[in-house]
Design an enzyme around this catalytic site. Structure first.
Site, PDB file in Angstrom:
ATOM      1  N   SER A   1     -34.615 -55.470  97.980  1.00 56.28           N
ATOM      2  CA  SER A   1     -33.217 -55.799  98.229  1.00 56.28           C
ATOM      3  C   SER A   1     -32.405 -55.394  97.013  1.00 56.28           C
ATOM      4  CB  SER A   1     -33.091 -57.312  98.458  1.00 56.28           C
ATOM      5  OG  SER A   1     -31.749 -57.759  98.357  1.00 56.28           O
TER       6      SER A   1
ATOM      7  N   TYR B   1     -34.411 -66.266  97.294  1.00 53.41           N
ATOM      8  CA  TYR B   1     -34.440 -64.909  97.842  1.00 53.41           C
ATOM      9  C   TYR B   1     -34.421 -63.893  96.703  1.00 53.41           C
ATOM     10  CZ  TYR B   1     -33.134 -60.957 100.864  1.00 53.41           C
ATOM     11  OH  TYR B   1     -33.096 -59.752 101.532  1.00 53.41           O
TER      12      TYR B   1
END
Length: 257
Positions: A148, A161
């Site tokens: 990400s 996350y």
């Protein structure tokens, strides 16, 4: 080998986790269109079957594997099943992931662990089982982890996350360090802001939508199909000397201030 053959996945079998929709399904379709047989994974059998039927209707070779990627016993059982069926996984895309937004001072340890286990520990577990078999077969393989933008930078309220995706970057490098000698290439893709179900609330937030479009040099959100090219490249013979890298597919967001 000519340029066309470099991207040919005929005769290969790919397992894509979290592939009943979104990024996983788009990458599965891309690999199937490049010639691979694909195994779709998820926890919702009916949703997974619907995704598989759509690909089968398009003429692709597709099977499904319903199991929880964060549960070690379930992962081991799934790979035992692949072994019994004579299924040799040549390409693995560790895509399964979840998001959970809450300030760290309000974050419960249970929620932290759930995000870490789904986004990071699962990639270790499935990568380990895939690599064990790739090494034993002696013909190498491809492992693609999904990172990400938060593999590089942080945003408020998504600490678990961010930690998990930062971990994905380093896990990918560790896989390359240990398995490159066996002909396994382990790389990662770092998507930018992509229109998926997980990001629906952000897409529908006018202020955030404007920020993404203004912050991204390409001036738009990404789509799941934007990841297909990178996925096919990293799954194919074209990337044989690429190892331990993360390719950001983000419209240029990380390149600018």
């Amino acid at each position: 080998m000519n340029a066309r053959d470099l991207f040919d996945l005929s005769g290969k079998t790919a397992l894509i986790t979290g592939s009943s929709g979104g990024l996983g399904l788009a990458m599965a379709r891309g690999l199937a269109e490049a010639g691979a047989a694909v195994i779709l994974n998820g926890r919702d059998a009916s949703k997974l079957d619907a995704a598989a039927q759509a690909l089968i209707a398009a003429g692709h070779k597709v099977t499904t594997a319903v199991f929880d990627v964060s549960n070690e016993a379930a992962v081991m059982a799934a790979f035992d099943g692949f072994d019994r069926a004579g299924t040799a996984i040549d390409i693995l895309i560790n895509n399964a992931g979840i998001q959970f937004r809450k300030p760290m001072v309000d974050l419960a340890a249970e929620d932290w662990r759930r995000v870490i286990e789904t986004n990071l520990t699962s990639a270790f577990l499935i990568g380990r089982e895939s690599a064990r078999r790739m090494i034993a077969r002696g013909r190498g393989g491809k492992i693609i982890n999904i990172g990400s933008l938060t593999s590089e930078v942080a945003r408020a309220t998504v600490a678990p996350y961010t930690a998990a995706k930062g971990g994905i970057k380093q896990l990918t490098r560790s896989m390359a360090a240990e398995w490159a000698a066996h002909g396994i290439q382990a790389n990662a893709i770092g998507p930018g802001y992509i229109v998926t179900d997980m990001n629906t609330a952000l897409v529908e937030d006018a202020r955030f939508d404007a920020w993404v479009r203004g912050r991204t040099p390409s001036g738009r959100w990404g789509t799941p199909d934007d990841l297909i090219g990178a996925a096919v490249f990293l799954a194919s013979p074209a990337s044989t000397y690429v190892n331990g890298q993360i390719i950001y597919v983000d419209g240029g967001m990380l390149a600018v201030l």
